[in-house]
Design a protein around this motif. Structure first.
Motif, PDB file in Angstrom:
ATOM      1  N   ARG A  63       0.840  -1.198   0.000  1.00 33.82           N
ATOM      2  CA  ARG A  63       0.000   0.000   0.000  1.00 33.82           C
ATOM      3  C   ARG A  63       0.876   1.250   0.000  1.00 33.82           C
ATOM      4  O   ARG A  63       1.998   1.240   0.510  1.00 33.82           O
ATOM      5  N   TYR A  64       0.338   2.343  -0.546  1.00 29.38           N
ATOM      6  CA  TYR A  64       1.076   3.598  -0.576  1.00 29.38           C
ATOM      7  C   TYR A  64       1.432   4.046   0.833  1.00 29.38           C
ATOM      8  O   TYR A  64       0.603   4.009   1.745  1.00 29.38           O
ATOM      9  N   MET A  65       2.676   4.481   1.004  1.00 31.96           N
ATOM     10  CA  MET A  65       3.116   4.935   2.317  1.00 31.96           C
ATOM     11  C   MET A  65       2.630   6.348   2.615  1.00 31.96           C
ATOM     12  O   MET A  65       2.640   6.786   3.749  1.00 31.96           O
ATOM     13  N   ASN A  66       2.235   7.103   1.603  1.00 29.67           N
ATOM     14  CA  ASN A  66       1.546   8.372   1.816  1.00 29.67           C
ATOM     15  C   ASN A  66       0.131   8.214   1.276  1.00 29.67           C
ATOM     16  O   ASN A  66      -0.089   8.223   0.068  1.00 29.67           O
ATOM     17  N   PRO A  67      -0.858   8.041   2.146  1.00 29.81           N
ATOM     18  CA  PRO A  67      -2.220   7.777   1.672  1.00 29.81           C
ATOM     19  C   PRO A  67      -2.812   8.936   0.894  1.00 29.81           C
ATOM     20  O   PRO A  67      -3.809   8.769   0.194  1.00 29.81           O
ATOM     21  N   ASN A  68      -2.217  10.125   1.002  1.00 27.62           N
ATOM     22  CA  ASN A  68      -2.726  11.295   0.283  1.00 27.62           C
ATOM     23  C   ASN A  68      -1.993  11.529  -1.034  1.00 27.62           C
ATOM     24  O   ASN A  68      -2.103  12.592  -1.625  1.00 27.62           O
ATOM     25  N   TYR A  69      -1.244  10.527  -1.481  1.00 28.51           N
ATOM     26  CA  TYR A  69      -0.427  10.668  -2.688  1.00 28.51           C
ATOM     27  C   TYR A  69      -1.262  11.153  -3.865  1.00 28.51           C
ATOM     28  O   TYR A  69      -2.260  10.538  -4.232  1.00 28.51           O
ATOM     29  N   LYS A  70      -0.874  12.282  -4.410  1.00 25.43           N
ATOM     30  CA  LYS A  70      -1.630  12.877  -5.513  1.00 25.43           C
ATOM     31  C   LYS A  70      -0.660  13.570  -6.464  1.00 25.43           C
ATOM     32  O   LYS A  70      -0.356  14.748  -6.324  1.00 25.43           O
ATOM     33  N   PRO A  71      -0.158  12.855  -7.452  1.00 27.43           N
ATOM     34  CA  PRO A  71       0.807  13.464  -8.366  1.00 27.43           C
ATOM     35  C   PRO A  71       0.139  14.416  -9.340  1.00 27.43           C
ATOM     36  O   PRO A  71      -1.062  14.335  -9.598  1.00 27.43           O
ATOM     37  N   ILE A  72       0.918  15.359  -9.864  1.00 31.60           N
ATOM     38  CA  ILE A  72       0.439  16.187 -10.972  1.00 31.60           C
ATOM     39  C   ILE A  72       0.393  15.318 -12.216  1.00 31.60           C
ATOM     40  O   ILE A  72       1.313  14.549 -12.495  1.00 31.60           O
ATOM     41  N   ILE A  78       1.304  20.219 -18.825  1.00 33.11           N
ATOM     42  CA  ILE A  78       1.552  20.839 -20.133  1.00 33.11           C
ATOM     43  C   ILE A  78       0.456  21.816 -20.549  1.00 33.11           C
ATOM     44  O   ILE A  78       0.541  22.419 -21.626  1.00 33.11           O
ATOM     45  N   ASP A  79      -0.557  21.999 -19.714  1.00 28.64           N
ATOM     46  CA  ASP A  79      -1.646  22.935 -20.011  1.00 28.64           C
ATOM     47  C   ASP A  79      -1.070  24.344 -20.204  1.00 28.64           C
ATOM     48  O   ASP A  79      -0.346  24.863 -19.354  1.00 28.64           O
ATOM     49  N   LYS A  80      -1.385  24.980 -21.319  1.00 25.27           N
ATOM     50  CA  LYS A  80      -0.823  26.298 -21.637  1.00 25.27           C
ATOM     51  C   LYS A  80      -1.598  27.447 -21.011  1.00 25.27           C
ATOM     52  O   LYS A  80      -1.199  28.606 -21.145  1.00 25.27           O
ATOM     53  N   THR A  81      -2.684  27.146 -20.319  1.00 27.63           N
ATOM     54  CA  THR A  81      -3.480  28.210 -19.706  1.00 27.63           C
ATOM     55  C   THR A  81      -2.862  28.637 -18.378  1.00 27.63           C
ATOM     56  O   THR A  81      -1.876  28.070 -17.911  1.00 27.63           O
ATOM     57  N   ALA A  82      -3.491  29.658 -17.766  1.00 29.21           N
ATOM     58  CA  ALA A  82      -3.022  30.127 -16.456  1.00 29.21           C
ATOM     59  C   ALA A  82      -3.105  29.004 -15.419  1.00 29.21           C
ATOM     60  O   ALA A  82      -2.253  28.911 -14.519  1.00 29.21           O
ATOM     61  N   GLY A  84      -2.646  25.821 -15.993  1.00 33.19           N
ATOM     62  CA  GLY A  84      -1.480  24.972 -16.227  1.00 33.19           C
ATOM     63  C   GLY A  84      -0.209  25.608 -15.681  1.00 33.19           C
ATOM     64  O   GLY A  84       0.655  24.914 -15.123  1.00 33.19           O
ATOM     65  N   HIS A  85      -0.085  26.918 -15.827  1.00 34.56           N
ATOM     66  CA  HIS A  85       1.084  27.617 -15.290  1.00 34.56           C
ATOM     67  C   HIS A  85       1.163  27.447 -13.774  1.00 34.56           C
ATOM     68  O   HIS A  85       2.252  27.236 -13.217  1.00 34.56           O
ATOM     69  N   ALA A  86       0.015  27.483 -13.114  1.00 33.82           N
ATOM     70  CA  ALA A  86      -0.016  27.290 -11.660  1.00 33.82           C
ATOM     71  C   ALA A  86       0.413  25.868 -11.289  1.00 33.82           C
ATOM     72  O   ALA A  86       1.139  25.662 -10.302  1.00 33.82           O
ATOM     73  N   PHE A  87      -0.022  24.897 -12.082  1.00 33.65           N
ATOM     74  CA  PHE A  87       0.418  23.523 -11.840  1.00 33.65           C
ATOM     75  C   PHE A  87       1.940  23.416 -11.983  1.00 33.65           C
ATOM     76  O   PHE A  87       2.611  22.739 -11.193  1.00 33.65           O
ATOM     77  N   ARG A  88       2.485  24.078 -13.011  1.00 32.92           N
ATOM     78  CA  ARG A  88       3.935  23.999 -13.213  1.00 32.92           C
ATOM     79  C   ARG A  88       4.692  24.710 -12.096  1.00 32.92           C
ATOM     80  O   ARG A  88       5.781  24.268 -11.694  1.00 32.92           O
ATOM     81  N   GLN A  89       4.148  25.804 -11.582  1.00 29.35           N
ATOM     82  CA  GLN A  89       4.801  26.468 -10.444  1.00 29.35           C
ATOM     83  C   GLN A  89       4.863  25.514  -9.265  1.00 29.35           C
ATOM     84  O   GLN A  89       5.902  25.416  -8.594  1.00 29.35           O
ATOM     85  N   ARG A  90       3.762  24.824  -9.008  1.00 33.99           N
ATOM     86  CA  ARG A  90       3.738  23.856  -7.905  1.00 33.99           C
ATOM     87  C   ARG A  90       4.741  22.741  -8.155  1.00 33.99           C
ATOM     88  O   ARG A  90       5.527  22.378  -7.271  1.00 33.99           O
ATOM     89  N   VAL A 241       6.918  26.296 -20.733  1.00 31.73           N
ATOM     90  CA  VAL A 241       6.336  24.962 -20.532  1.00 31.73           C
ATOM     91  C   VAL A 241       7.463  23.929 -20.607  1.00 31.73           C
ATOM     92  O   VAL A 241       7.883  23.516 -21.691  1.00 31.73           O
ATOM     93  N   HIS A 242       7.976  23.532 -19.436  1.00 26.93           N
ATOM     94  CA  HIS A 242       9.055  22.545 -19.342  1.00 26.93           C
ATOM     95  C   HIS A 242       8.565  21.335 -18.557  1.00 26.93           C
ATOM     96  O   HIS A 242       7.720  21.452 -17.673  1.00 26.93           O
ATOM     97  N   LYS A 243       9.141  20.194 -18.855  1.00 28.67           N
ATOM     98  CA  LYS A 243       8.903  19.002 -18.031  1.00 28.67           C
ATOM     99  C   LYS A 243      10.163  18.151 -18.026  1.00 28.67           C
ATOM    100  O   LYS A 243      10.927  18.160 -18.994  1.00 28.67           O
ATOM    101  N   PRO A 244      10.394  17.398 -16.945  1.00 26.96           N
ATOM    102  CA  PRO A 244      11.520  16.462 -16.955  1.00 26.96           C
ATOM    103  C   PRO A 244      11.218  15.336 -17.934  1.00 26.96           C
ATOM    104  O   PRO A 244      10.048  15.095 -18.273  1.00 26.96           O
ATOM    105  N   GLN A 245      12.237  14.656 -18.383  1.00 29.06           N
ATOM    106  CA  GLN A 245      12.018  13.548 -19.320  1.00 29.06           C
ATOM    107  C   GLN A 245      11.564  12.302 -18.559  1.00 29.06           C
ATOM    108  O   GLN A 245      12.160  11.227 -18.640  1.00 29.06           O
TER     109      GLN A 245
END
Length: 366
Positions: A63-72, A78-82, A84-90, A241-245
């Motif tokens: 089982r997940y060791m963090n029960p609140n696990y919630k990845p982006i 990659i959302d180009k809207t505002a 999406g920008h907030a998600f990328r800041q997080r 708009v960047h993301k790790p590979q």
């Protein structure tokens, strides 16, 4: 869009494992006998990196060791809207703070045992779900001349990508160290905080994907600056708009990687699965493909896995770090002593697991 984080079916989590209990010496003998014929494909997961200090997602009960696990999710990043920008800041603030422990992590005895078996040509192909690059470090630090970059890239397949490179959505790639420098320059106050955190040894908990929880700091992500891609600026485009590979949840594995993973199974005579619950289908389908093509399959892992009780899978329940070193010595025999590179590999590796691996106390989602 509804995307669920992959998991192990509840029926498997609740079931009693059918894997027979064996002694450590018997486990070593059985795994060594499986490897000795050679031409083995190996599939690894987060369990092999725990001794390097990189926290696994799941505990020994599956089982997940963090029960609140919630990845982006991929579409959020990659959302180009505002929004999406907030998600990328997080994402990038958390990843900026969480990447250094992954960057600085060192291979453990399991990585070196696998590397020694690769160097000795018993393992013909290594497929890893891990994005930490530790399998590469284990090979090149001890056998650099024998494993130049072309050979290395053809011998280790990163099924879910790597944290060590970043690309913009127009395809420009940069190494992660350079991108970290860009983030530092754009966020001097966070750079100062990161430096102080490192000096004080107060690094927050880091997930295998380099993500950390920082909500307890009482901060807002809105002031975190994401730099423009310099290559895009030269082409008269502004682009943050960047993301790790890394393959995110909701993102497809590149077709070339998918094909290469199947080719690895097809060109090998057997499959050894190490340190993974096989919760993600991208890994589980490789085990299924091996069985469909009548390849012997052995699974080394502690706790429930998605492959439990599947006919044709030999399961051995032992922590990888407790047996693979001796397995390698058993397989290689006198070569483990006489081959200088192999001997050095088998004398190497840190054992520095996270201080409190089980992190199921509720904390901020992330």
């Amino acid at each position: 869009m509804r995307i669920s984080v992959p998991g192990i079916p509840q029926a498997i989590l609740s079931a009693v494992s059918s894997a027979p209990q064996v002694s450590r010496s018997e486990a070593v003998e059985r795994i060594a006998a499986f490897i000795k014929p050679g031409n083995v494909a190996v599939l690894t997961g987060a369990g092999v990196s725990v001794d390097s200090g990189i926290r696994a997602y799941r505990g020994h009960d599956g089982r997940y060791m963090n029960p609140n696990y919630k990845p982006i999710l991929y579409h959020e990043l990659i959302d180009k809207t505002a929004k999406g920008h907030a998600f990328r800041q997080r994402y990038w603030l958390r990843s900026y703070l969480g990447y250094p422990p992954v960057r600085d992590a060192l291979p453990n005895p399991t990585h070196y045992a696998v590397a020694a078996l690769q160097h000795a040509n018993f393992i013909s192909r290594l497929i890893t779900q891990n994005v930490d690059g530790l399998h590469h470090k284990a090979l090149v630090t001890k056998a650099h001349a024998h494993w130049p970059p072309p050979k290395l890239s053809s011998s280790i397949l990163e099924l879910h990508g790597t944290l060590h490179r970043v690309h913009c959505n127009r395809g420009h790639v940069v190494d992660r160290g350079t991108f970290q420098d860009w983030l530092s320059s754009a966020n001097p106050s966070w750079f100062a905080y990161a430096q102080e955190m490192e000096r004080m040894g107060t690094q927050p908990r880091t997930n295998p994907d380099g993500d950390v929880a920082v909500e307890h700091l009482g901060i807002s992500y809105s002031d975190f600056q994401i730099p423009d891609c310099p290559a895009c600026l030269l082409e008269n485009h502004t682009n943050t708009v960047h993301k790790p590979q890394v393959v995110f949840f909701g993102e497809s594995i590149p077709q070339s990687v998918k094909e290469a993973s199947y080719d690895s199974i097809d060109s090998s005579d057997r499959l050894l699965v190490v340190g993974t619950t096989l919760a993600t289908y991208s890994a589980f389908r490789l085990l299924k493909h091996a069985l469909d093509t009548h390849k012997p399959v052995m699974l080394l892992n502690i706790g429930p896995t998605r492959a439990d009780n599947i006919t044709g899978v030999q399961k051995i329940e032992y922590p990888t770090g407790s047996v693979l070193h001796d397995v390698t010595r058993n397989v290689l025999g006198i070569r483990a002593v006489e081959d200088e590179i192999v001997r050095e590999m088998l004398e190497s590796g840190i054992v520095r697991p996270p201080k409190d691996t089980d992190d199921r106390a509720p904390r901020a989602a992330g």
